[in-house]
Design a protein around this motif. Sequence first.
Motif, PDB file in Angstrom:
ATOM      1  N   ILE A   1      39.376  59.534  37.213  1.00 30.67           N
ATOM      2  CA  ILE A   1      39.730  57.923  37.265  1.00 30.67           C
ATOM      3  C   ILE A   1      40.064  57.903  35.909  1.00 30.67           C
ATOM      4  CG2 ILE A   1      37.806  56.989  36.511  1.00 30.67           C
ATOM      5  CD1 ILE A   1      35.979  57.665  38.148  1.00 30.67           C
TER       6      ILE A   1
ATOM      7  N   THR B   1      43.814  58.102  36.924  1.00 30.68           N
ATOM      8  CA  THR B   1      44.200  56.463  37.860  1.00 30.68           C
ATOM      9  C   THR B   1      44.150  55.466  37.125  1.00 30.68           C
ATOM     10  OG1 THR B   1      42.303  56.853  38.924  1.00 30.68           O
ATOM     11  CG2 THR B   1      43.811  58.241  40.256  1.00 30.68           C
ATOM     12  N   ARG B   2      43.013  55.441  35.945  1.00 33.01           N
ATOM     13  CA  ARG B   2      42.309  53.325  36.010  1.00 33.01           C
ATOM     14  C   ARG B   2      43.340  53.544  34.688  1.00 33.01           C
ATOM     15  NH1 ARG B   2      39.990  55.498  39.980  1.00 33.01           N
ATOM     16  NH2 ARG B   2      37.817  54.370  40.165  1.00 33.01           N
ATOM     17  N   PRO B   3      43.913  51.639  34.596  1.00 27.10           N
ATOM     18  CA  PRO B   3      44.718  51.782  33.559  1.00 27.10           C
ATOM     19  C   PRO B   3      43.944  51.453  32.338  1.00 27.10           C
ATOM     20  CG  PRO B   3      43.585  50.130  35.166  1.00 27.10           C
ATOM     21  CD  PRO B   3      42.570  50.891  35.399  1.00 27.10           C
TER      22      PRO B   3
ATOM     23  N   THR C   1      40.380  51.311  29.855  1.00 28.30           N
ATOM     24  CA  THR C   1      39.517  51.964  30.944  1.00 28.30           C
ATOM     25  C   THR C   1      38.371  52.680  30.040  1.00 28.30           C
ATOM     26  OG1 THR C   1      40.579  50.998  32.793  1.00 28.30           O
ATOM     27  CG2 THR C   1      38.719  52.124  33.365  1.00 28.30           C
TER      28      THR C   1
ATOM     29  N   ILE D   1      35.600  55.635  30.508  1.00 28.08           N
ATOM     30  CA  ILE D   1      35.276  56.011  30.747  1.00 28.08           C
ATOM     31  C   ILE D   1      33.568  56.746  30.442  1.00 28.08           C
ATOM     32  CG2 ILE D   1      34.950  58.111  32.583  1.00 28.08           C
ATOM     33  CD1 ILE D   1      38.842  57.402  32.754  1.00 28.08           C
TER      34      ILE D   1
ATOM     35  N   ASP E   1      45.210  64.725  43.331  1.00 32.23           N
ATOM     36  CA  ASP E   1      44.058  63.317  44.115  1.00 32.23           C
ATOM     37  C   ASP E   1      43.470  63.858  44.734  1.00 32.23           C
ATOM     38  OD1 ASP E   1      45.394  61.293  42.540  1.00 32.23           O
ATOM     39  OD2 ASP E   1      46.416  60.899  43.907  1.00 32.23           O
TER      40      ASP E   1
END
Length: 147
Positions: free
Chosen positions: A76, A79-81, A84, A86, A121
């Motif tokens: 996560i 792959t997130r901007p 972000t 988490i 992934d």
Amino acid sequence: MFVSVGSTIFGQPARPRLMRGLGSSIHPRNVDHSIFSEVHWVAPDEAVSACRAMASSSYASGGWSVGAVGVVAGWIARTRPAGTRITAIFPDGPQRYFDTVYNDEFCRDRGIEVGPPPLHDPDEITRPDAVEVRRWTRCTAVVAEVR
């Protein structure tokens, strides 16, 4: 949500699991599947590799669930901007796992290949019953019961 490969909670067939506490062999009625937007299944070698890598590099340590959380949270984060936030909850420490997760002989005897944590992934499936998963796999179709 993440569970062990071999757990039936989110529609996979029940199989023997090394990672206790991360799934079930029965389809429980007390899970509100509607609150989950996706599910990740994680295999033992992926969880063990992540556990050991985190323990040696960041002093975050624990057992099977900590490794599984680390695998999914790391993906996560990648792959997130940027920016972000988490949150990953590591539910326990390493004390109960010295004879399992951190034991080379235990892992070797059970065919667990310890290597670098997965930085790829996950495989993706469209439905929980599309294929029986064997490694880290993600599905965004969460259903209460697969027929």
